[in-house]
Design a protein around this motif. Structure first.
Motif, PDB file in Angstrom:
ATOM      1  N   ASN A  22     -14.833   1.214  -2.474  1.00 37.54           N
ATOM      2  CA  ASN A  22     -13.636   1.218  -1.619  1.00 37.54           C
ATOM      3  C   ASN A  22     -13.693   0.105  -0.574  1.00 37.54           C
ATOM      4  O   ASN A  22     -14.771  -0.296  -0.133  1.00 37.54           O
ATOM      5  N   SER A  23     -12.533  -0.381  -0.194  1.00 36.84           N
ATOM      6  CA  SER A  23     -12.460  -1.395   0.865  1.00 36.84           C
ATOM      7  C   SER A  23     -11.196  -1.181   1.675  1.00 36.84           C
ATOM      8  O   SER A  23     -10.203  -0.651   1.178  1.00 36.84           O
ATOM      9  N   ASN A  24     -11.229  -1.605   2.939  1.00 35.86           N
ATOM     10  CA  ASN A  24     -10.090  -1.414   3.831  1.00 35.86           C
ATOM     11  C   ASN A  24      -8.859  -2.148   3.325  1.00 35.86           C
ATOM     12  O   ASN A  24      -7.741  -1.658   3.444  1.00 35.86           O
ATOM     13  N   ALA A  25      -9.051  -3.315   2.712  1.00 38.96           N
ATOM     14  CA  ALA A  25      -7.930  -4.141   2.260  1.00 38.96           C
ATOM     15  C   ALA A  25      -7.214  -3.537   1.052  1.00 38.96           C
ATOM     16  O   ALA A  25      -6.011  -3.721   0.879  1.00 38.96           O
ATOM     17  N   VAL A  26      -7.936  -2.806   0.215  1.00 36.89           N
ATOM     18  CA  VAL A  26      -7.361  -2.294  -1.043  1.00 36.89           C
ATOM     19  C   VAL A  26      -7.033  -0.811  -0.958  1.00 36.89           C
ATOM     20  O   VAL A  26      -5.927  -0.386  -1.304  1.00 36.89           O
ATOM     21  N   THR A  27      -7.986  -0.003  -0.514  1.00 41.05           N
ATOM     22  CA  THR A  27      -7.799   1.450  -0.516  1.00 41.05           C
ATOM     23  C   THR A  27      -7.552   2.022   0.871  1.00 41.05           C
ATOM     24  O   THR A  27      -7.234   3.200   1.005  1.00 41.05           O
ATOM     25  N   GLY A  28      -7.724   1.198   1.920  1.00 43.31           N
ATOM     26  CA  GLY A  28      -7.601   1.710   3.277  1.00 43.31           C
ATOM     27  C   GLY A  28      -8.893   2.383   3.713  1.00 43.31           C
ATOM     28  O   GLY A  28      -9.784   2.634   2.905  1.00 43.31           O
ATOM     29  N   ASP A  72     -14.773  -0.035   4.895  1.00 44.46           N
ATOM     30  CA  ASP A  72     -15.281  -0.821   3.773  1.00 44.46           C
ATOM     31  C   ASP A  72     -16.483  -0.123   3.168  1.00 44.46           C
ATOM     32  O   ASP A  72     -17.354   0.391   3.884  1.00 44.46           O
ATOM     33  N   ALA A 107     -18.003  -4.224  -0.229  1.00 41.87           N
ATOM     34  CA  ALA A 107     -17.134  -4.939   0.706  1.00 41.87           C
ATOM     35  C   ALA A 107     -17.880  -5.281   1.999  1.00 41.87           C
ATOM     36  O   ALA A 107     -17.674  -6.362   2.575  1.00 41.87           O
ATOM     37  N   GLU A 146     -18.595  -8.790   0.828  1.00 40.50           N
ATOM     38  CA  GLU A 146     -17.159  -9.035   0.978  1.00 40.50           C
ATOM     39  C   GLU A 146     -16.441  -9.076  -0.379  1.00 40.50           C
ATOM     40  O   GLU A 146     -15.499  -9.823  -0.576  1.00 40.50           O
ATOM     41  N   LYS A 156     -14.083  -7.277  -2.819  1.00 34.76           N
ATOM     42  CA  LYS A 156     -13.043  -6.245  -2.760  1.00 34.76           C
ATOM     43  C   LYS A 156     -12.531  -5.997  -4.179  1.00 34.76           C
ATOM     44  O   LYS A 156     -11.800  -6.806  -4.739  1.00 34.76           O
TER      45      LYS A 156
END
Length: 605
Positions: free
Chosen positions: A151-157, A160, A164, A168, A170
Motif C-alpha cells: 500500500n502507498s499513500n499516493a495509490v491506496t491512501g 506508505d 513505498a 519509493e 508505488k
C-alpha cells in the motif's frame, strides 16, 4: 389371534436386538441430532428469504407487515435496479476468485509436492514443515502482510507501506487491491491442500508405469502429461473442490484487500436489505451442496489405473543436478520465508510503529521513533491515538476476548471430537447400511458449505431459539462445522480395527463403555486425539463463522476485526501475533505429544 401376537413379539424382539447394539443407538441419536443442527438452520434461513423484515426495503416496497411472506427479496435481488451491483458483480468476483485460487493452489502446491516426493531436492524436512505455515495461521494473515507491504499513500491512501517507504516504489491499484492480490493470498493459503493430497499420491505412486514408458523411449514431457498427470487427477479434483468451496465463503481476505464478493456483499446488505442478504447466503450454500454432489459423482465414476506386475518397491526420483537441487531449494526457502516467517516478524514490527503501516523510519534510520505504547500504556490520559484504549498488556477487553476464544475452542473441540468419534465408530460398524451413509453425509455437509452461510443460518436459528449472541450459539455452530474433522479421523481409524478385538471383549461380557476406554480408544488414540485437536486449532483462528453471531469483544478474532475497522492497526496486528504464536505453540505440542503432523506422510519425515 396367536399369529398376531407372534408377529408383535417378533417385532419387539427385533427392536430389542437393534437397541441392544450400542452402535445402533449411537447412529440413531447422532442422526437425529445432526439432522436438527444441520437441516433446521438451513430451513430457517430459506424461510428468512421470503419473510418481511421491519424497517428494511422489502417492508417499504411491499407494504406488508413483519413476518408476512413475499418473494420480493428474490425478485429484486435477481432482476431489480441494483441487481448488478448487489448480486451479479459480487457473484462473478466470487467465482473468479475461487477459480484463480484453485489454479494458484494446484500449481504452487502441486509443484512443491512433486519436488518434495519425486526429486532429490535438498532441505526437504525444513521446506515441508514450513510450507504448511500459511494454512495453520489465520486466513487474513497474508492479506494484512500484503497490504502493509504494497500500500502507498499516493495509490491506496493512508500510510506508505514497506516498499513505498524504503524504495519509493508505488505499486498500481490492481496489485494492491482487488482480484489479483486476493487470488494470490488465498492460493498461497490453500496450497497446503494441494501439497497434502497430490503429494500423498506422488509419494505412493507405482513407478512401473513410468518405467515402462521410459523403456519404450517415450519423451519425459509425454510421460508427465500422459502417465503422471492422469494418476494424480483424483487428487487434483479433490483439491479443486476443497479450495473452490473454501474460497467461495472467504470473508477476511476480500474484506482486507477491497474486493466485493458475495461474502462482503452480505455484510453490506444485512442491515437495510436483510432478506436479500439471506438470499445471498442461500446462493453460497447451493454452491456448497453442488460441490458435495460433484465430489460424490467424481468418486463414484473415478477411473482406476493399475498394473499387472503389482506395486513397484521403488519410486524413480528425478535428478535436479548438483546445482539445481540446491538452487531450487534456495528459491523455495526464500519464498516460504516471505509467506511463513515474514508475517510473524511484520506483525511484531507493526506493534512498535507510532503510525502502523508507516515504515519511513527504515529509510531515515531514526529507530528512536519506535514506541512500546501499543503494548504498555496503562493510562491513556497522556497518550494520543489510542482512542481511550489501554495498551495490549493492560487491556482487559483484549484478554477477555482471548479467554473467550480459548473457551469456545476448547468446548467446540470437546463436543465436535466426542460426537465425531461416536459417528466414526457407529458408521464403521454399520458401514453397509443406508442410515450410516446418511449420518456420514450429514456430518460432512457443513464442512463443504461456506463458513459465512453456515454462520448466517445459525444467526437466524439462534434468534428463533433466543440464544443469539451467547457463547452457546458459538459452541453450537463451531461443533457442527468442525464435526467432519473428528468424524473422518475417527472413521478412518475405526475401519482399520478388526471386529474380532471387540468381539472377544463382548464374549467376556465387558460393558461397551469399558470396551471403548479400555480397548478401542487406547489402540487408536493418535487418530482420535487428532479429531479433538484439529477443531481446537481451527477454532482459534476462525472469524467468518463467528463474526455475525456475537458482539465484538466476545472472542479475539471479532475484537481484532473491530480494532482494524477503528483504524487501530497496531492493536489488530498485536492480537494477530498473539493468535499466531498460540496456534503455533499448540501445533508444536500436538506434534510432540501425538506425533501427528500435517506434512508427515508426504515428505516431512
Amino acid at each position: 389371534m396367536a399369529n398376531s401376537n407372534l408377529q408383535t413379539q417378533l417385532k419387539l424382539n427385533k427392536i430389542k436386538t437393534f437397541f441392544y447394539k450400542p452402535q445402533n443407538v449411537i447412529l440413531l441419536l447422532c442422526g437425529i441430532v445432526l439432522s436438527v443442527t444441520t437441516i433446521a438452520p438451513i430451513l430457517y434461513l430459506i424461510q428468512d428469504t421470503v419473510a418481511v423484515h421491519a424497517g428494511t426495503v422489502d417492508s417499504l416496497k411491499t407494504g406488508l407487515k413483519e413476518g408476512q411472506m413475499t418473494f420480493y427479496n428474490w425478485i429484486d435481488l435477481f432482476t431489480g435496479r441494483l441487481a448488478k451491483a448487489n448480486l451479479w458483480t459480487p457473484l462473478l468476483n466470487t467465482v473468479l476468485l475461487s477459480v484463480f485460487a484453485c489454479i494458484i493452489a494446484i500449481f504452487y502446491g502441486g509443484l512443491f509436492a512433486y519436488l518434495i516426493t519425486r526429486t532429490n531436492l535438498k532441505f526437504k524436512k525444513y521446506l515441508s514443515a514450513i510450507f504448511i505455515f500459511p494454512y495453520i495461521m489465520p486466513q487474513w494473515t497474508l492479506a494484512m502482510v500484503w497490504r502493509n507491504a504494497f500500500n502507498s499513500n499516493a495509490v491506496t491512501g493512508g500510510s506508505d507501506g514497506l516498499l513505498a517507504s524504503l524504495f519509493e516504489i508505488k505499486m498500481p491499484l490492481w496489485w494492491c487491491q482487488g482480484i489479483f492480490p486476493s487470488s494470490i493470498v488465498l492460493g498461497l493459503h490453500y496450497a497446503a491442500f494441494a501439497y497434502i493430497l497430490i503429494g500423498g499420491i506422488f509419494r505412493n505412486m507405482d513407478a512401473n508405469l513410468e518405467e515402462a514408458a521410459t523403456i519404450l523411449d517415450t519423451p519425459k514431457w509425454k510421460i508427465f502429461l500422459h502417465v503422471t498427470i492422469p494418476l494424480v487427477k483424483p487428487a487434483i479434483l479433490s483439491t479443486i473442490l476443497l479450495v473452490f468451496g473454501s474460497s467461495m465463503g472467504s470473508y477476511p481476505v476480500p474484506h482486507y484487500l477491497s474486493l466485493e464478493t458475495l461474502s462482503t456483499k452480505y455484510v453490506g446488505l444485512s442491515s437495510g436489505r436483510a432478506g436479500e442478504a439471506s438470499v445471498i447466503a442461500v446462493i453460497m450454500m447451493v454452491f456448497g451442496i453442488a460441490i458435495l454432489l460433484l465430489n460424490q459423482r467424481s468418486t463414484s465414476s473415478r477411473q482406476n489405473f493399475t498394473t499387472v506386475t503389482g506395486k513397484s518397491g521403488q519410486i524413480s526420483k528425478a535428478n535436479l543436478g548438483k546445482v539445481g537441487k540446491y538452487l531450487i531449494a534456495f528459491i523455495f526457502i526464500v519464498v516460504t520465508l516471505f509467506t511463513s516467517i515474514y508475517p510473524i516478524i511484520s506483525f511484531a514490527i507493526e506493534t512498535f510503529l507510532p503510525n502502523p503501516g508507516d515504515y519511513s523510519f527504515l529509510k531515515t534510520g531514526d529507530f528512536e521513533m519506535l514506541t512500546t505504547k501499543w503494548w504498555t500504556t496503562s493510562d491513556t490520559l497522556g497518550e494520543y491515538g489510542l482512542f481511550g484504549q489501554l495498551g495490549i498488556l493492560h487491556n482487559v477487553q483484549i484478554w477477555k476476548s482471548f479467554c473467550g476464544q480459548l473457551f469456545v475452542a476448547v468446548c467446540c473441540a470437546l463436543c465436535a471430537g466426542t460426537i465425531g468419534t461416536l459417528v466414526g465408530y457407529a458408521v464403521s460398524k454399520n458401514r453397509r447400511s443406508k442410515s450410516a451413509a446418511y449420518v456420514n453425509s450429514v456430518a460432512f455437509l457443513p464442512y463443504l458449505m461456506p463458513s459465512l452461510s453456515v454462520g448466517v443460518a445459525y444467526l437466524i436459528f439462534g434468534k428463533a431459539l433466543s440464544i443469539g449472541g451467547t457463547f452457546l450459539i458459538l459452541i453450537l455452530v463451531g461443533t457442527v462445522k468442525y464435526i467432519p474433522f473428528a468424524s473422518r479421523s475417527s472413521l478412518n481409524s475405526m475401519l482399520q480395527l478388526s471386529g474380532e478385538i471387540e468381539e472377544a471383549a463382548i464374549i467376556q461380557n465387558i460393558p461397551w463403555v469399558k470396551r471403548m476406554f479400555g480397548i478401542i480408544i487406547p489402540i487408536q488414540k493418535s487418530s482420535i486425539l487428532s479429531g479433538f485437536l484439529l477443531p481446537f486449532m481451527t477454532c482459534l483462528r476462525e472469524l467468518t463463522l463467528f463474526m455475525l453471531l456475537c458482539d465484538q469483544f466476545k472472542i479475539m478474532t471479532t475484537a481484532m476485526d473491530y480494532f482494524d475497522e477503528m483504524g487501530l492497526y497496531a492493536f489488530s496486528s498485536g492480537m494477530n501475533l498473539i493468535l499466531i504464536i498460540t496456534i503455533l505453540i499448540f501445533n508444536a505440542l500436538v506434534n510432540k505429544l501425538t506425533g501427528a503432523s500435517i506434512d508427515k506422510g508426504v515428505g516431512g519425515n
